[in-house]
Design a protein around this motif. Sequence first.
Motif, mmCIF file in Angstrom:
data_model
loop_
_atom_site.group_PDB
_atom_site.id
_atom_site.type_symbol
_atom_site.label_atom_id
_atom_site.label_comp_id
_atom_site.label_asym_id
_atom_site.label_seq_id
_atom_site.Cartn_x
_atom_site.Cartn_y
_atom_site.Cartn_z
ATOM 1 N N ALA A 78 0.830 -1.206 0.000
ATOM 2 C CA ALA A 78 0.000 0.000 0.000
ATOM 3 C C ALA A 78 0.861 1.251 0.000
ATOM 4 C CB ALA A 78 -0.943 -0.009 1.205
ATOM 5 N N GLU A 79 2.016 1.180 0.658
ATOM 6 C CA GLU A 79 2.940 2.306 0.669
ATOM 7 C C GLU A 79 3.634 2.475 -0.687
ATOM 8 O OE1 GLU A 79 5.479 1.224 3.858
ATOM 9 O OE2 GLU A 79 4.102 1.912 5.441
ATOM 10 N N PRO A 82 0.107 3.575 -4.935
ATOM 11 C CA PRO A 82 -0.929 4.479 -4.417
ATOM 12 C C PRO A 82 -2.343 3.996 -4.712
ATOM 13 C CG PRO A 82 0.073 5.393 -6.398
ATOM 14 C CD PRO A 82 0.873 4.185 -6.031
ATOM 15 N N CYS A 83 -3.215 4.152 -3.730
ATOM 16 C CA CYS A 83 -4.670 3.950 -3.864
ATOM 17 C C CYS A 83 -5.105 2.489 -3.935
ATOM 18 C CB CYS A 83 -5.233 4.699 -5.074
ATOM 19 S SG CYS A 83 -4.871 6.464 -5.043
ATOM 20 N N VAL A 98 -8.132 -2.280 -2.597
ATOM 21 C CA VAL A 98 -8.323 -0.835 -2.489
ATOM 22 C C VAL A 98 -8.128 -0.396 -1.043
ATOM 23 C CG1 VAL A 98 -9.964 1.063 -2.812
ATOM 24 C CG2 VAL A 98 -9.934 -0.839 -4.434
ATOM 25 N N TYR A 99 -7.423 0.723 -0.842
ATOM 26 C CA TYR A 99 -7.194 1.214 0.513
ATOM 27 C C TYR A 99 -7.194 2.741 0.590
ATOM 28 C CZ TYR A 99 -2.863 0.237 -1.977
ATOM 29 O OH TYR A 99 -1.928 0.091 -2.958
ATOM 30 N N ASP A 100 -7.416 3.414 -0.503
ATOM 31 C CA ASP A 100 -7.464 4.869 -0.502
ATOM 32 C C ASP A 100 -8.845 5.352 -0.051
ATOM 33 O OD1 ASP A 100 -6.230 7.553 -1.544
ATOM 34 O OD2 ASP A 100 -8.247 7.479 -2.380
ATOM 35 N N PRO A 101 -8.936 6.301 0.902
ATOM 36 C CA PRO A 101 -10.243 6.755 1.403
ATOM 37 C C PRO A 101 -11.157 7.311 0.320
ATOM 38 C CG PRO A 101 -8.475 7.495 2.848
ATOM 39 C CD PRO A 101 -7.817 6.903 1.646
ATOM 40 N N ASP A 102 -10.598 8.055 -0.643
ATOM 41 C CA ASP A 102 -11.434 8.618 -1.706
ATOM 42 C C ASP A 102 -11.976 7.523 -2.625
ATOM 43 O OD1 ASP A 102 -11.102 11.241 -0.837
ATOM 44 O OD2 ASP A 102 -9.230 11.484 -1.960
ATOM 45 N N TYR A 103 -11.161 6.496 -2.866
ATOM 46 C CA TYR A 103 -11.638 5.344 -3.639
ATOM 47 C C TYR A 103 -12.771 4.651 -2.885
ATOM 48 C CZ TYR A 103 -8.024 5.055 -7.299
ATOM 49 O OH TYR A 103 -7.247 5.265 -8.400
ATOM 50 N N ASP A 400 -8.701 10.133 -9.667
ATOM 51 C CA ASP A 400 -7.488 10.346 -10.453
ATOM 52 C C ASP A 400 -7.658 9.961 -11.917
ATOM 53 O OD1 ASP A 400 -7.632 7.617 -10.235
ATOM 54 O OD2 ASP A 400 -5.802 7.374 -9.057
ATOM 55 N N ARG A 412 -11.765 -4.348 -0.409
ATOM 56 C CA ARG A 412 -11.554 -3.090 0.305
ATOM 57 C C ARG A 412 -10.732 -3.384 1.542
ATOM 58 N NH1 ARG A 412 -14.765 -0.981 4.560
ATOM 59 N NH2 ARG A 412 -14.442 1.218 4.974
#
Length: 415
Positions: A78-79, A82-83, A98-103, A400, A412
């Motif tokens: 995850a680092e 991105p996303c 998936v780990y991005d808050p906006d996603y 994005d 998720r």
Amino acid sequence: MSSLLSFAWFPGNASWFVHISFLLVLGLLVLKVVQLYMHRQRLLREFRSFPGPPAHWLYGNVLEFPVEEELRKTVSLAEKFPCAFPRWFSGSWNILQVYDPDYMKIILSKRDSKSHDVYKFLIPWIGKGLLVLNGSVWFQHRRLLTPAFHNDILKPYVGLMADSARVMLDKLEKLSHQGSSLEIFEHVSLMTLDSLMKCAFSHQSNCQMDRHSNSYIQAVHDLTYLLTSRIRNVLHHNAVIYWFSSAGRRTRQAAQRAHQYTDQVIQRRRLQLEEEGGLEAISKKRHLDFLDILLCARTESGDSLSDEELRAEVDTFMFEGHDTTASGISWILYALATHPEDQQKCREEIRGVLGDGVSITWHHLDQLPYTTMCIKEALRLYPPVPSIGRDVKETITFPDGRFLRAGTALGRSLP
């Protein structure tokens, strides 16, 4: 004479039959290989805008995610990516992790169904309860169970949970004098099971002191491990292969042990309801619990839950209500132990509210803001359920500009 001629031709006919059968099987295998190849190529095109770790054409990323290192590996990826990144469980099956808050905000705003490829493996264990159901059936069952979570029903549970916690703490105090490190998860699991039996099923199980209850705890541990192993082994995704394997036999045995425990719980309550005159009579004597409401629930058409649906919901709550909670509590204790200053602040706050020897009540909960924040932060860092799955019904476009087409499986993650 005709029978002799038929017999004379039989060896030739048999050879012809074997030859045709071989060609047919070969043709089907070639067709399957071509289908898997085409499917893999489609997936590669679908996920080309989402870079991720290299995946083997046959077994994907399975070897890169050993069970004991899965969360740490997910965090490191995850680092790096991105996303989101694609995670391959075989050469032709993957999910987008998936780990991005906006996603996540976009994904969870849609009512996509739970990922069938993953959740279907839970059905032999917990049946088609709330955890597995989708759509209108899920809403129907959720509506039937909503009364079980009313504040008036939940408030008395705090005292019952405190009683169970005291039993566990007395055990841990005795064990602490041994001077060695202590694995607490089993003790916490028995405590949460004890609490669940008291709160949801109004049953004094004494499971923390009765070693027979460990058979259910062990069954849950076995099923959890076997479920994870099955997801990671693409051959075991096939039900026929799996149920004839040693892992499949172990799963059946563990599920049978778990079902025996929940069946006893249901049968005991059925008899109690019959003896005490039904729901109305019981409601005058005590508060209604989860099982009371479940047994007497009726749909809009007046139908009650079938025996299969009833056991599925009980199995679901037996598992989710104690094992997931035990995992969360164990990680909270770990987080506090690794942050002694915060642990001390929580201790001082609790002592300031409760003093010495006062049992916690519902009304005390709002008076523990710092402890509440620490609990929430620990659950954020170490979520008991680290991921959920969704099947995308329609194309999703992310902030994005990257997008996923309908039919994609999503995982998720909460690393």
